[in-house]
Write a protein that holds these residues in place. Sequence first.
Motif, mmCIF file in Angstrom:
data_model
loop_
_atom_site.group_PDB
_atom_site.id
_atom_site.type_symbol
_atom_site.label_atom_id
_atom_site.label_comp_id
_atom_site.label_asym_id
_atom_site.label_seq_id
_atom_site.Cartn_x
_atom_site.Cartn_y
_atom_site.Cartn_z
ATOM 1 N N VAL A 119 0.657 -0.927 -0.222
ATOM 2 C CA VAL A 119 -0.141 0.248 -0.085
ATOM 3 C C VAL A 119 0.941 1.029 -0.150
ATOM 4 N N LEU A 120 0.940 2.030 -0.690
ATOM 5 C CA LEU A 120 1.091 3.228 -0.689
ATOM 6 C C LEU A 120 0.925 4.424 -0.407
ATOM 7 N N LEU A 121 1.996 4.890 0.634
ATOM 8 C CA LEU A 121 0.580 6.309 1.157
ATOM 9 C C LEU A 121 1.547 7.441 1.568
ATOM 10 N N ASP A 122 1.620 9.279 1.566
ATOM 11 C CA ASP A 122 2.837 10.193 1.658
ATOM 12 C C ASP A 122 2.300 10.459 0.163
ATOM 13 N N LEU A 123 1.951 11.177 -0.722
ATOM 14 C CA LEU A 123 1.855 11.465 -1.711
ATOM 15 C C LEU A 123 1.651 12.617 -1.779
ATOM 16 N N GLU A 124 3.026 13.603 -1.355
ATOM 17 C CA GLU A 124 3.297 15.315 -1.303
ATOM 18 C C GLU A 124 4.077 15.531 -2.431
ATOM 19 N N LEU A 125 4.681 14.346 -3.037
ATOM 20 C CA LEU A 125 5.709 14.925 -3.924
ATOM 21 C C LEU A 125 5.477 14.237 -4.927
ATOM 22 N N VAL A 126 4.300 14.044 -5.562
ATOM 23 C CA VAL A 126 3.683 13.068 -6.786
ATOM 24 C C VAL A 126 3.705 14.251 -8.070
ATOM 25 N N GLY A 127 4.369 13.830 -8.828
ATOM 26 C CA GLY A 127 4.403 14.640 -10.264
ATOM 27 C C GLY A 127 4.480 13.768 -11.077
ATOM 28 N N ILE A 128 5.617 14.380 -11.991
ATOM 29 C CA ILE A 128 5.959 14.248 -13.356
ATOM 30 C C ILE A 128 7.079 14.008 -13.430
ATOM 31 N N GLY A 129 7.725 12.575 -14.098
ATOM 32 C CA GLY A 129 8.765 12.664 -14.452
ATOM 33 C C GLY A 129 9.401 11.052 -15.006
ATOM 34 N N SER A 130 10.392 10.419 -15.189
ATOM 35 C CA SER A 130 11.000 9.251 -15.637
ATOM 36 C C SER A 130 9.994 8.912 -14.169
ATOM 37 N N GLY A 131 9.194 6.984 -14.956
ATOM 38 C CA GLY A 131 8.970 6.151 -14.121
ATOM 39 C C GLY A 131 9.790 5.210 -13.715
ATOM 40 N N PRO A 132 10.812 5.153 -14.110
ATOM 41 C CA PRO A 132 11.885 4.179 -13.390
ATOM 42 C C PRO A 132 12.926 4.331 -12.689
ATOM 43 N N GLN A 133 12.858 6.372 -11.937
ATOM 44 C CA GLN A 133 13.031 6.937 -11.048
ATOM 45 C C GLN A 133 12.585 6.410 -10.254
ATOM 46 N N GLU A 157 16.845 -2.125 -21.880
ATOM 47 C CA GLU A 157 18.137 -1.972 -21.692
ATOM 48 C C GLU A 157 17.922 -0.293 -21.967
ATOM 49 N N LYS A 158 15.987 0.576 -23.154
ATOM 50 C CA LYS A 158 16.170 1.784 -22.030
ATOM 51 C C LYS A 158 15.896 2.081 -20.602
ATOM 52 N N CYS A 159 14.842 1.242 -20.518
ATOM 53 C CA CYS A 159 14.310 1.276 -19.011
ATOM 54 C C CYS A 159 15.039 0.869 -17.840
ATOM 55 N N LEU A 160 16.144 0.216 -18.000
ATOM 56 C CA LEU A 160 18.009 0.482 -17.579
ATOM 57 C C LEU A 160 18.656 1.574 -17.528
ATOM 58 N N GLN A 161 18.349 2.565 -18.389
ATOM 59 C CA GLN A 161 19.072 3.175 -18.545
ATOM 60 C C GLN A 161 18.541 4.611 -18.272
ATOM 61 N N ASP A 162 16.828 4.796 -17.837
ATOM 62 C CA ASP A 162 16.056 5.503 -17.377
ATOM 63 C C ASP A 162 16.287 5.329 -15.622
ATOM 64 N N TYR A 163 16.139 4.083 -15.544
ATOM 65 C CA TYR A 163 16.118 4.058 -13.854
ATOM 66 C C TYR A 163 18.203 4.204 -13.633
ATOM 67 N N VAL A 164 19.229 4.355 -14.094
ATOM 68 C CA VAL A 164 20.779 4.454 -13.978
ATOM 69 C C VAL A 164 20.240 6.052 -14.112
ATOM 70 N N VAL A 165 19.495 6.715 -15.001
ATOM 71 C CA VAL A 165 20.455 8.443 -15.214
ATOM 72 C C VAL A 165 19.334 8.780 -14.391
ATOM 73 N N GLY A 166 17.770 9.032 -14.212
ATOM 74 C CA GLY A 166 16.625 9.289 -13.722
ATOM 75 C C GLY A 166 17.100 9.392 -12.084
ATOM 76 N N GLY A 167 17.336 8.110 -11.134
ATOM 77 C CA GLY A 167 17.444 7.375 -10.562
ATOM 78 C C GLY A 167 18.750 8.823 -9.594
ATOM 79 N N LEU A 168 20.013 8.247 -10.152
ATOM 80 C CA LEU A 168 20.639 9.218 -9.769
ATOM 81 C C LEU A 168 21.523 10.664 -10.234
#
Length: 469
Positions: free
Chosen positions: A346-360, A414-425
């Motif tokens: 169950v997801l809580l605390d939606l104060e920072l919901v927004g638009i961005g890269s999903g894998p982030q 591979e694109k998902c992984l790139q978004d995960y690394v670049v967006g997250g870090l």
Amino acid sequence: MSESKKDILSTTDSAVVQEWLRTQPDHSLSLIAQECGAQEISEKPDQARDQLRVEVTPLVEGHVGGMGDVTRMYVWFTGEESRPAEATPFVMKIVVPGRLWISKMHGLTREVEVYKRQLLSSNEKELVGDVIDGVRVFVFNSVTPTVYAADSDPESGAKRVIMKDLSKECLESGYFVGASHTPLNAAKNVDEVLVKTYGDVSKAPSQAEVMKRSFVQAARIHAHHWNAPALLDNTWLRNADFYKDAVNGETENARYDQTCQYLINKWVNEVRPSLSQDPDCENYYIADDTVRWSKLLVGLIDVSLSPERTSWLSYATHLLKRPYTFIHGDFHPGNMMVRTKDGEVVLLDLELVGIGSGPQDPAQYVMSHVSPAHFQEVVDTALRAYYDELHSTWAVIDEGDEDKRKAREEYDFEKCLQDYVVGGLGKWLWLMVVMSKGKAAAILPPKMMGYFVEQVSCELLLEAFLLPL
């Protein structure tokens, strides 16, 4: 009520909360009465208002968190003035007066916008449907607690949310991470709580299982909002203005420039000068005598805050290269609960919901709580599950739309992984600057700051980050 809306929404005074609740729409009163087992009254909102009684108390394990104050609210309709034993508990979330300025500055009332849409969607009399302003509300109904009332005053940062009390059926997701790696669990009796709940620690879901389910929940939300233009008109969503200006080809964005200037000034004039050579390792700097910074990490922050990287046109180009979606924005185990009956998240605390890269979102989960020794395992299992869920959901919602099907197929792992690394870090590089000690007091104590620096300094992750640049 003579008080201002700010005062009404930021207090835990039972009488004020009771009067506020009586002013809420009929649908909210009906939902609360149903939860209390007062079915007959639930169909008579005026009578429900008259008989409604409220008592607000601190949670047994209550807390004032970084985003607000969570308390327990008891409700009954029996007519008694004192709380009876059968009163029904709810969770009430507000922003305490001392933190209103933080809430206003960061727009933390935005979660109320999600909850209001959920309430509208659940009101059969309104017939507004399951998609409101591009937000597919039905997705959130299945992954967030039931919300009974929600109100806010964005001008002051005040808000109040009344939601289902899940304490009897859920545990905070952080308990399943264990106490050995992250200091975020240092004050928790992790094994004791798991034994009390499951009888034996070995019978509790593993960290890997909980993480995988968390990533799958994120994927469901992301898939339903993937590259959805209607999202960009929701100005309350964090970063909506960045994406809309990028899509519209705007050549400047004042808020982005102000953010970059703040980060550059703090890094160049405050944080960077405080770093000195670590006498024990030539590849590290040290700050506050305890926090060790990898030189590779420092170099990446230098580059990320360079004029070439921080220009609006450069950033807008970066945004347009990657898909966007509806993101949680603060996706870590402390903002989730696990149902002990079936392991659902169950997801809580939606104060920072927004638009961005999903894998982030999954990347933040890993940065917050997972040991670098398991980073590759996460990619092979949990991130793969996230990717598979994206495509499984798309296969259902895009059925018959050949153009969308082809576009989704282009988003390979591979694109998902790139978004995960670049967006997250990428997010965490700038977050390191925000959280670091400057001229003002540090946001985090040295031990906690050291933990996050070490997480982000993982050489395997940093090297992976360099590849897509």
